[in-house]
Enzyme design. Structure first.
Site, PDB file in Angstrom:
ATOM      1  N   LYS A 215      12.718   9.709  -5.839  1.00 20.63           N
ATOM      2  CA  LYS A 215      11.278   9.426  -5.803  1.00 20.63           C
ATOM      3  C   LYS A 215      10.861   8.986  -4.399  1.00 20.63           C
ATOM      4  O   LYS A 215       9.889   9.455  -3.859  1.00 20.63           O
ATOM      5  CB  LYS A 215      10.939   8.361  -6.844  1.00 20.63           C
ATOM      6  CG  LYS A 215       9.469   8.073  -6.932  1.00 20.63           C
ATOM      7  CD  LYS A 215       9.145   7.129  -8.068  1.00 20.63           C
ATOM      8  CE  LYS A 215       7.640   6.805  -8.016  1.00 20.63           C
ATOM      9  NZ  LYS A 215       7.274   5.791  -8.988  1.00 20.63           N
ATOM     10  N   GLU A 221      22.259   6.079  -0.952  1.00 18.27           N
ATOM     11  CA  GLU A 221      23.314   6.917  -1.532  1.00 18.27           C
ATOM     12  C   GLU A 221      22.879   8.381  -1.589  1.00 18.27           C
ATOM     13  O   GLU A 221      23.633   9.292  -1.258  1.00 18.27           O
ATOM     14  CB  GLU A 221      23.654   6.449  -2.956  1.00 18.27           C
ATOM     15  CG  GLU A 221      24.294   5.083  -3.049  1.00 18.27           C
ATOM     16  CD  GLU A 221      23.261   3.970  -3.215  1.00 18.27           C
ATOM     17  OE1 GLU A 221      22.108   4.129  -2.761  1.00 18.27           O
ATOM     18  OE2 GLU A 221      23.636   2.938  -3.784  1.00 18.27           O
ATOM     19  N   GLY A 276      11.100   5.591 -12.188  1.00 21.18           N
ATOM     20  CA  GLY A 276      12.381   6.314 -12.154  1.00 21.18           C
ATOM     21  C   GLY A 276      13.055   6.406 -13.518  1.00 21.18           C
ATOM     22  O   GLY A 276      13.464   7.478 -13.955  1.00 21.18           O
ATOM     23  N   ARG A 277      13.151   5.284 -14.219  1.00 20.28           N
ATOM     24  CA  ARG A 277      13.898   5.285 -15.489  1.00 20.28           C
ATOM     25  C   ARG A 277      13.105   5.897 -16.635  1.00 20.28           C
ATOM     26  O   ARG A 277      13.597   5.975 -17.756  1.00 20.28           O
ATOM     27  CB  ARG A 277      14.364   3.869 -15.820  1.00 20.28           C
ATOM     28  CG  ARG A 277      13.273   2.835 -15.783  1.00 20.28           C
ATOM     29  CD  ARG A 277      13.839   1.428 -15.753  1.00 20.28           C
ATOM     30  NE  ARG A 277      12.806   0.412 -15.637  1.00 20.28           N
ATOM     31  CZ  ARG A 277      12.313  -0.038 -14.494  1.00 20.28           C
ATOM     32  NH1 ARG A 277      12.754   0.444 -13.347  1.00 20.28           N
ATOM     33  NH2 ARG A 277      11.390  -0.985 -14.483  1.00 20.28           N
ATOM     34  N   GLU A 362      16.969  -2.732 -16.404  1.00 19.66           N
ATOM     35  CA  GLU A 362      16.139  -2.712 -15.195  1.00 19.66           C
ATOM     36  C   GLU A 362      14.686  -3.032 -15.578  1.00 19.66           C
ATOM     37  O   GLU A 362      13.945  -3.623 -14.801  1.00 19.66           O
ATOM     38  CB  GLU A 362      16.233  -1.354 -14.486  1.00 19.66           C
ATOM     39  CG  GLU A 362      15.680  -1.378 -13.070  1.00 19.66           C
ATOM     40  CD  GLU A 362      16.027  -0.143 -12.254  1.00 19.66           C
ATOM     41  OE1 GLU A 362      16.860  -0.237 -11.325  1.00 19.66           O
ATOM     42  OE2 GLU A 362      15.482   0.931 -12.555  1.00 19.66           O
ATOM     43  N   HIS A 393      38.783   1.455 -31.453  1.00 20.80           N
ATOM     44  CA  HIS A 393      40.166   1.128 -31.095  1.00 20.80           C
ATOM     45  C   HIS A 393      40.215   0.320 -29.805  1.00 20.80           C
ATOM     46  O   HIS A 393      41.253   0.238 -29.162  1.00 20.80           O
ATOM     47  CB  HIS A 393      40.977   2.416 -30.974  1.00 20.80           C
ATOM     48  CG  HIS A 393      40.999   3.160 -32.270  1.00 20.80           C
ATOM     49  ND1 HIS A 393      41.917   2.901 -33.261  1.00 20.80           N
ATOM     50  CD2 HIS A 393      40.174   4.112 -32.759  1.00 20.80           C
ATOM     51  CE1 HIS A 393      41.669   3.684 -34.306  1.00 20.80           C
ATOM     52  NE2 HIS A 393      40.609   4.419 -34.023  1.00 20.80           N
ATOM     53  N   LYS A 503      20.258  -4.076  -1.652  1.00 18.66           N
ATOM     54  CA  LYS A 503      20.170  -2.958  -0.699  1.00 18.66           C
ATOM     55  C   LYS A 503      20.056  -3.487   0.726  1.00 18.66           C
ATOM     56  O   LYS A 503      20.704  -2.986   1.645  1.00 18.66           O
ATOM     57  CB  LYS A 503      18.940  -2.097  -1.009  1.00 18.66           C
ATOM     58  CG  LYS A 503      18.999  -1.347  -2.319  1.00 18.66           C
ATOM     59  CD  LYS A 503      17.742  -0.496  -2.493  1.00 18.66           C
ATOM     60  CE  LYS A 503      17.641   0.063  -3.906  1.00 18.66           C
ATOM     61  NZ  LYS A 503      16.387   0.773  -4.149  1.00 18.66           N
TER      62      LYS A 503
HETATM   63  O1  F6P Z   1      17.617   0.937  -6.897  1.00 18.16           O
HETATM   64  C1  F6P Z   1      16.982   1.130  -8.099  1.00 18.16           C
HETATM   65  C2  F6P Z   1      16.167   2.380  -8.086  1.00 18.16           C
HETATM   66  O2  F6P Z   1      15.031   2.205  -7.324  1.00 18.16           O
HETATM   67  C3  F6P Z   1      15.807   2.801  -9.487  1.00 18.16           C
HETATM   68  O3  F6P Z   1      14.739   2.157 -10.017  1.00 18.16           O
HETATM   69  C4  F6P Z   1      15.613   4.255  -9.287  1.00 18.16           C
HETATM   70  O4  F6P Z   1      15.680   4.923 -10.512  1.00 18.16           O
HETATM   71  C5  F6P Z   1      16.762   4.598  -8.376  1.00 18.16           C
HETATM   72  O5  F6P Z   1      16.895   3.463  -7.548  1.00 18.16           O
HETATM   73  C6  F6P Z   1      16.593   5.821  -7.544  1.00 18.16           C
HETATM   74  O6  F6P Z   1      15.475   5.750  -6.707  1.00 18.16           O
HETATM   75  P1  F6P Z   1      14.951   7.037  -5.961  1.00 18.16           P
HETATM   76  O7  F6P Z   1      14.538   8.022  -7.004  1.00 18.16           O
HETATM   77  O8  F6P Z   1      13.790   6.577  -5.142  1.00 18.16           O
HETATM   78  O9  F6P Z   1      16.060   7.580  -5.112  1.00 18.16           O
END
Ligand code: F6P
Length: 538
Positions: A215, A221, A276-277, A362, A393, A503
């Protein structure tokens, strides 16, 4: 303060505090009741606590919650503004106050025009993005969109993390039985180089396409992994000029994606009113659409839409997501439950607990209310789980005999009509048996080591089949449970400021690790300092 000087907000807060106090009071005295006795005393119990919600059947009757207590819970939901919250969400109001945004994911699967509270009709942009996703994914699926050297695309690397990955990842695995037979989708989320090493096994640059989903297009990452994959494609013989044939981007920051090298024709927008979620239904679902095709993706949206309609219209007594939220609230207050286990009796739903962890923790892992005041009641439970029967188990021992009560959601799939396979029958029997065993326990034995106390609460959610439609419904059910619980706790379920601190610290420590000549800050804690020094020595 005189009555005239009380502001509406203060009145709301006071009403909330009073109803929360009443609920806590009731829950303290009731928490020990026996569920089996409730069944005996309340002939209508099963009917009152069973819900049909699209393709889902939900049974809350095995919760340790007397029917007589529902009135206090409903009164609390009223005082907390559950109904107003629900209406505001569907009206596209700015309910995510700390980020000044709507949380309008329901518009992504609506069949009617949806307008934000400021008057903007979002339907055209939703439709246009969906149409572009359909055209582009169909071209890849039927082999018209090829790699730079003319090869057919056989592998998709879906790069993204958190909400930009967990939904499509879960759904691709859950719906693998209806996926394109010659298109493999690989998810790359973790920055750990071993993640990419394992994804890239067997991939050929010429037949690989990467979808970068972010987003913000700034998540460390995701950008690092996208850069690694771009280098790998170039090393694999794709010329920089031809790279755009091997990339697509999903983002709310098209400027950044274009600068990265994504072609405009393969850029799919994400609105700022989609969290995002809550974003599987948006262009974030592109890897899933590639896997299952456009009709199945439409079915997923239709399943979620059926639950939206139920959630929007059902009164609280028959509203399945709201009831799930009330049960969660009750369990935290009455039983001190700090966790909720999710056990899917379906190996295909292996990733469901991970998806629900982000969705619920979250969203509701907050300790201040919507006005920023500290809360003095528990908020998000820890969500965890593994598929049954594996989990039986492993940690079920603690569910049956541990000193803490961990409520369980059992997720089960109805089998297709016709004779059941032996394994299928065993799987279902185990799901049913565990819920019953948690309820009844085993008190016959005199041996305290063997005794199971029972009276342990659980919910059962039965899907009529594992299809795109029922999966869409299941995920929407949990989305609305999460938002409902947020309103009942008077917190904002749609921001996630807590993830930012880590972060920032990681950036600072990354710089210190990369350059051993840099002095460690004097105020660094002794533990972090010692670890960095140790790592620097290596
Ligand atoms: O670090 C959390 C977060 O911002 C989430 O809320 C989000 O889903 C995820 O990282 C990925 O964010 P982006 O879509 O901006 O890479």
């Amino acid at each position: 303060m005189s009555a005239e000087r009380v502001l509406p907000d203060d009145r709301e807060r006071t009403a909330f505090q009073e109803s929360m106090a009443a609920l806590r009071e009731r829950s303290r005295t009731i928490g020990d009741c026996s569920i089996m006795e409730l069944f005996a005393r309340e002939p209508e119990r099963h009917a009152r606590l069973s819900f049909a919600c699209g393709p889902l059947s939900i049974d809350l009757s095995r919760q340790r919650l007397p029917l007589a207590e529902l009135a206090t819970l409903f009164a609390h939901a009223r005082a907390a503004g559950w109904q107003a919250g629900r209406e505001q969400m569907f009206a596209g109001e700015t309910i995510n106050v700390s980020e000044q945004r709507a949380a309008f994911h329901v518009a992504l699967r609506a069949s009617k025009p949806m307008t934000l509270a400021d008057g903007v009709d979002v339907t055209p942009e939703v439709k246009e993005t969906l149409q572009r996703m359909r055209e582009w994914s169909t071209a890849v699926r039927d082999g018209r969109h090829r790699g730079a050297g003319g090869e057919r695309i056989t592998d998709i690397v879906a790069i993204g993390i958190g909400g930009s990955a967990l939904g499509p990842d879960l759904a691709c695995e859950a719906l693998a039985s209806c996926a394109h037979p010659d298109l493999r989708i690989h998810f790359l989320a973790n920055i750990d180089p071993t993640a990419w090493r394992s994804v890239r096994q067997g991939l050929q640059a010429g037949s690989t396409l990467a979808i970068v989903s972010s987003k913000t297009w700034s998540t460390a990452e995701t950008i690092a992994n996208a850069t690694t994959v771009r280098e790998w494609l170039i090393d694999g013989g794709i010329s920089p000029a031809a790279l755009p044939r091997h990339f697509a981007g999903v983002t709310a920051r098209p400027d950044r994606a274009l600068a990265f090298g994504v072609a405009e024709s393969a850029l799919f927008p994400l609105a700022d009113w989609v969290g995002g979620r809550y974003s599987l239904w948006s262009a974030i679902g592109l890897p899933l659409m590639l896997a299952i095709g456009i009709e199945a993706f439409d079915e997923l949206l239709a399943g979620a839409r059926a639950v939206d309609e139920h959630f929007r219209t059902a009164p609280i007594e028959r509203n399945a997501p709201a009831m799930l939220a009330l049960v969660s609230l009750w369990n935290s207050l009455a039983l001190g439950a700090q966790t909720e286990a999710v056990i899917p009796y379906s190996a295909a739903l292996r990733r469901l607990p991970a998806y629900l962890q982000q969705l619920q923790m979250e969203s509701n892992g907050k300790s201040v209310d919507i006005d920023g005041a500290a809360v003095d009641y528990p908020t998000a439970a820890v969500i965890w789980g593994e598929p049954g029967t594996d989990a039986q188990h492993s940690f079920f021992q603690a569910l049956h005999q541990g000193s803490a009560i961990q409520p369980v959601d059992f997720i089960m799939i109805a089998p297709p009509p016709g004779p059941l396979s032996k394994a299928g029958a065993m799987l279902l029997a185990n799901g049913l048996a565990q819920a019953e065993a948690l309820l009844r326990g085993d008190r016959e034995t005199d041996d305290p080591h063997r005794r199971c106390p029972g009276n342990r609460p659980s919910t059962t959610i039965l899907l009529d089949a594992l299809t795109p439609h029922s999966l869409g419904a299941l995920l929407a059910l949990y989305e609305h449970k999460t938002a409902s619980l947020g309103w009942m706790l008077r917190i904002n379920s749609f921001d996630q400021w807590g993830v930012e601190l880590g972060k920032r610290v990681a950036l600072r420590i990354g710089t210190l690790l990369a350059d051993p000549s840099l002095a460690l800050p004097g105020d660094m804690d002794p533990s972090t300092r010692a670890l960095i020094e140790r790592l620097r020595q290596r």
